[in-house]
Scaffold this motif. Structure first.
Motif, PDB file in Angstrom:
ATOM      1  N   LEU A   1       9.607  -1.030  -3.297  1.00  0.00           N
ATOM      2  CA  LEU A   1       9.932   0.327  -2.871  1.00  0.00           C
ATOM      3  C   LEU A   1       9.745   1.323  -4.014  1.00  0.00           C
ATOM      4  N   THR A   2      10.080   0.919  -5.217  1.00  0.00           N
ATOM      5  CA  THR A   2       9.900   1.784  -6.387  1.00  0.00           C
ATOM      6  C   THR A   2       8.451   2.231  -6.513  1.00  0.00           C
ATOM      7  N   TYR A   3       7.517   1.290  -6.383  1.00  0.00           N
ATOM      8  CA  TYR A   3       6.093   1.616  -6.557  1.00  0.00           C
ATOM      9  C   TYR A   3       5.512   2.326  -5.341  1.00  0.00           C
ATOM     10  N   ALA A   4       5.944   1.964  -4.157  1.00  0.00           N
ATOM     11  CA  ALA A   4       5.479   2.677  -2.958  1.00  0.00           C
ATOM     12  C   ALA A   4       5.957   4.129  -3.000  1.00  0.00           C
ATOM     13  N   THR A   5       7.176   4.343  -3.472  1.00  0.00           N
ATOM     14  CA  THR A   5       7.715   5.700  -3.595  1.00  0.00           C
ATOM     15  C   THR A   5       6.917   6.512  -4.616  1.00  0.00           C
ATOM     16  N   LYS A   6       6.473   5.856  -5.684  1.00  0.00           N
ATOM     17  CA  LYS A   6       5.635   6.561  -6.666  1.00  0.00           C
ATOM     18  C   LYS A   6       4.333   7.040  -6.014  1.00  0.00           C
ATOM     19  N   VAL A   7       3.735   6.208  -5.190  1.00  0.00           N
ATOM     20  CA  VAL A   7       2.497   6.605  -4.510  1.00  0.00           C
ATOM     21  C   VAL A   7       2.766   7.816  -3.625  1.00  0.00           C
ATOM     22  N   ILE A   8       3.869   7.780  -2.904  1.00  0.00           N
ATOM     23  CA  ILE A   8       4.203   8.865  -1.973  1.00  0.00           C
ATOM     24  C   ILE A   8       4.549  10.154  -2.716  1.00  0.00           C
ATOM     25  N   ASN A   9       5.350  10.040  -3.765  1.00  0.00           N
ATOM     26  CA  ASN A   9       5.862  11.232  -4.438  1.00  0.00           C
ATOM     27  C   ASN A   9       5.012  11.753  -5.593  1.00  0.00           C
ATOM     28  N   GLN A  10       4.178  10.889  -6.189  1.00  0.00           N
ATOM     29  CA  GLN A  10       3.437  11.311  -7.373  1.00  0.00           C
ATOM     30  C   GLN A  10       1.925  11.378  -7.146  1.00  0.00           C
ATOM     31  N   SER A  11       1.519  11.375  -5.897  1.00  0.00           N
ATOM     32  CA  SER A  11       0.099  11.545  -5.578  1.00  0.00           C
ATOM     33  C   SER A  11      -0.001  12.346  -4.290  1.00  0.00           C
ATOM     34  N   SER A  12      -1.198  12.804  -4.006  1.00  0.00           N
ATOM     35  CA  SER A  12      -1.383  13.554  -2.761  1.00  0.00           C
ATOM     36  C   SER A  12      -2.050  12.695  -1.699  1.00  0.00           C
ATOM     37  N   TYR A  13      -2.113  11.378  -1.925  1.00  0.00           N
ATOM     38  CA  TYR A  13      -2.695  10.497  -0.921  1.00  0.00           C
ATOM     39  C   TYR A  13      -1.800  10.472   0.311  1.00  0.00           C
ATOM     40  N   SER A  14      -2.420  10.347   1.457  1.00  0.00           N
ATOM     41  CA  SER A  14      -1.651  10.278   2.696  1.00  0.00           C
ATOM     42  C   SER A  14      -2.364   9.363   3.678  1.00  0.00           C
ATOM     43  N   LEU A  15      -1.653   8.959   4.702  1.00  0.00           N
ATOM     44  CA  LEU A  15      -2.249   8.142   5.747  1.00  0.00           C
ATOM     45  C   LEU A  15      -3.034   9.033   6.700  1.00  0.00           C
ATOM     46  N   HIS A  16      -4.154   8.538   7.164  1.00  0.00           N
ATOM     47  CA  HIS A  16      -4.961   9.299   8.113  1.00  0.00           C
ATOM     48  C   HIS A  16      -4.192   9.425   9.425  1.00  0.00           C
ATOM     49  N   SER A  17      -4.270  10.563  10.061  1.00  0.00           N
ATOM     50  CA  SER A  17      -3.455  10.835  11.247  1.00  0.00           C
ATOM     51  C   SER A  17      -3.920  10.101  12.503  1.00  0.00           C
ATOM     52  N   ASP A  18      -5.174   9.677  12.579  1.00  0.00           N
ATOM     53  CA  ASP A  18      -5.680   9.004  13.774  1.00  0.00           C
ATOM     54  C   ASP A  18      -6.229   7.637  13.377  1.00  0.00           C
ATOM     55  N   TYR A  19      -5.434   6.611  13.592  1.00  0.00           N
ATOM     56  CA  TYR A  19      -5.740   5.259  13.131  1.00  0.00           C
ATOM     57  C   TYR A  19      -7.128   4.778  13.555  1.00  0.00           C
ATOM     58  N   LYS A  20      -7.507   5.024  14.800  1.00  0.00           N
ATOM     59  CA  LYS A  20      -8.795   4.512  15.290  1.00  0.00           C
ATOM     60  C   LYS A  20      -9.983   5.112  14.522  1.00  0.00           C
ATOM     61  N   GLU A  21      -9.812   6.276  13.947  1.00  0.00           N
ATOM     62  CA  GLU A  21     -10.895   6.900  13.192  1.00  0.00           C
ATOM     63  C   GLU A  21     -11.201   6.170  11.881  1.00  0.00           C
ATOM     64  N   LEU A  22     -10.295   5.332  11.444  1.00  0.00           N
ATOM     65  CA  LEU A  22     -10.527   4.570  10.217  1.00  0.00           C
ATOM     66  C   LEU A  22     -11.654   3.558  10.387  1.00  0.00           C
ATOM     67  N   PHE A  23     -11.993   3.230  11.625  1.00  0.00           N
ATOM     68  CA  PHE A  23     -12.981   2.194  11.881  1.00  0.00           C
ATOM     69  C   PHE A  23     -14.286   2.738  12.447  1.00  0.00           C
ATOM     70  N   MET A  24     -14.480   4.041  12.343  1.00  0.00           N
ATOM     71  CA  MET A  24     -15.707   4.642  12.840  1.00  0.00           C
ATOM     72  C   MET A  24     -16.790   4.577  11.753  1.00  0.00           C
ATOM     73  N   ALA A  25     -18.038   4.629  12.176  1.00  0.00           N
ATOM     74  CA  ALA A  25     -19.152   4.534  11.239  1.00  0.00           C
ATOM     75  C   ALA A  25     -19.196   5.698  10.279  1.00  0.00           C
ATOM     76  N   ASP A  26     -18.693   6.855  10.676  1.00  0.00           N
ATOM     77  CA  ASP A  26     -18.745   8.046   9.828  1.00  0.00           C
ATOM     78  C   ASP A  26     -17.372   8.413   9.285  1.00  0.00           C
ATOM     79  N   ASN A  27     -16.631   7.417   8.818  1.00  0.00           N
ATOM     80  CA  ASN A  27     -15.269   7.678   8.341  1.00  0.00           C
ATOM     81  C   ASN A  27     -15.203   7.994   6.848  1.00  0.00           C
ATOM     82  N   ASN A  28     -16.321   8.350   6.238  1.00  0.00           N
ATOM     83  CA  ASN A  28     -16.329   8.604   4.805  1.00  0.00           C
ATOM     84  C   ASN A  28     -15.576   9.861   4.396  1.00  0.00           C
ATOM     85  N   SER A  29     -15.200  10.686   5.346  1.00  0.00           N
ATOM     86  CA  SER A  29     -14.534  11.936   4.982  1.00  0.00           C
ATOM     87  C   SER A  29     -13.024  11.875   5.155  1.00  0.00           C
ATOM     88  N   ASN A  30     -12.480  10.744   5.558  1.00  0.00           N
ATOM     89  CA  ASN A  30     -11.019  10.694   5.702  1.00  0.00           C
ATOM     90  C   ASN A  30     -10.367  10.007   4.528  1.00  0.00           C
TER      91      ASN A  30
END
Length: 185
Positions: free
Chosen positions: A156-185
């Motif tokens: 939890l300590t390290y996951a919290t660092k990712v959440i609080n100390q970076s601007s990375y986020s989960l993509h809002s539409d899961y199915k789009e992660l598996f599309m051929a043109d997903n290089n922009s998410n």
């Protein structure tokens, strides 16, 4: 289909290929680290500025090796543990248990953190501190299975660092992660 039906065996070509690819990645990382040691860089007359930049690349190579070992831990349990200090002559390396590999990966991630670029400051697709934090969180989250010790609080300590100390986020539409043109998410 063997994977879908969970009927694969150790002789399955894809299982072997996965293990061999991970071992090959470890080998490549080790060779890069051998070729970029301080002694080799001095021998080649590398400038101080370039040496400093190479230290970041070395930390990234160590991360990639740790990632490969984490995949080995997760998928296969144990394997041989080879580093840049291992012999390059033909040899049959000693077997390292899952616990030994776990210890190695955790130590590597700890040692390289200060040498990696800050979260979101490296060029796209390159390793940064957040990648190391996330890998460490994944390693620790599964410690109960890997080494028999509950390390959820540490994860939890390290996951919290990712959440609080970076601007990375989960993509809002899961199915789009598996599309051929997903290089922009």
């Amino acid at each position: 289909k063997d994977f879908h039906w969970h009927t694969w065996t150790a002789s399955d070509g894809f299982v072997k290929a996965t293990f061999y690819r991970l071992a090959y990645q470890v080998t490549n990382c080790n060779e890069y680290l051998r070729q970029t040691s301080d002694a080799k860089l001095d021998e080649r007359g590398v400038s101080a500025a370039l040496k400093q930049e190479i230290q970041v690349y070395r930390a990234e190579a160590r991360f990639l090796r740790a990632l490969s070992y984490w995949h080995i831990i997760d998928l296969f349990g144990g394997a041989s543990l080879e580093t840049e200090d291992s012999s390059v002559d033909f040899h049959l390396p000693d077997y390292a248990s899952r616990a030994q590999l776990f210890s190695f990966v955790e130590q590597e991630l700890s040692e390289i953190e200060s040498s990696l670029k800050d979260a979101n400051s490296n060029e796209q697709y390159r390793v940064d501190k957040a990648a190391a934090w996330m890998l460490r969180a994944k390693l620790l989250m599964n410690a109960k299975v890997y080494i028999g010790v509950d390390r959820y609080a540490d994860a939890l300590t390290y996951a919290t660092k990712v959440i609080n100390q970076s601007s990375y986020s989960l993509h809002s539409d899961y199915k789009e992660l598996f599309m051929a043109d997903n290089n922009s998410n």
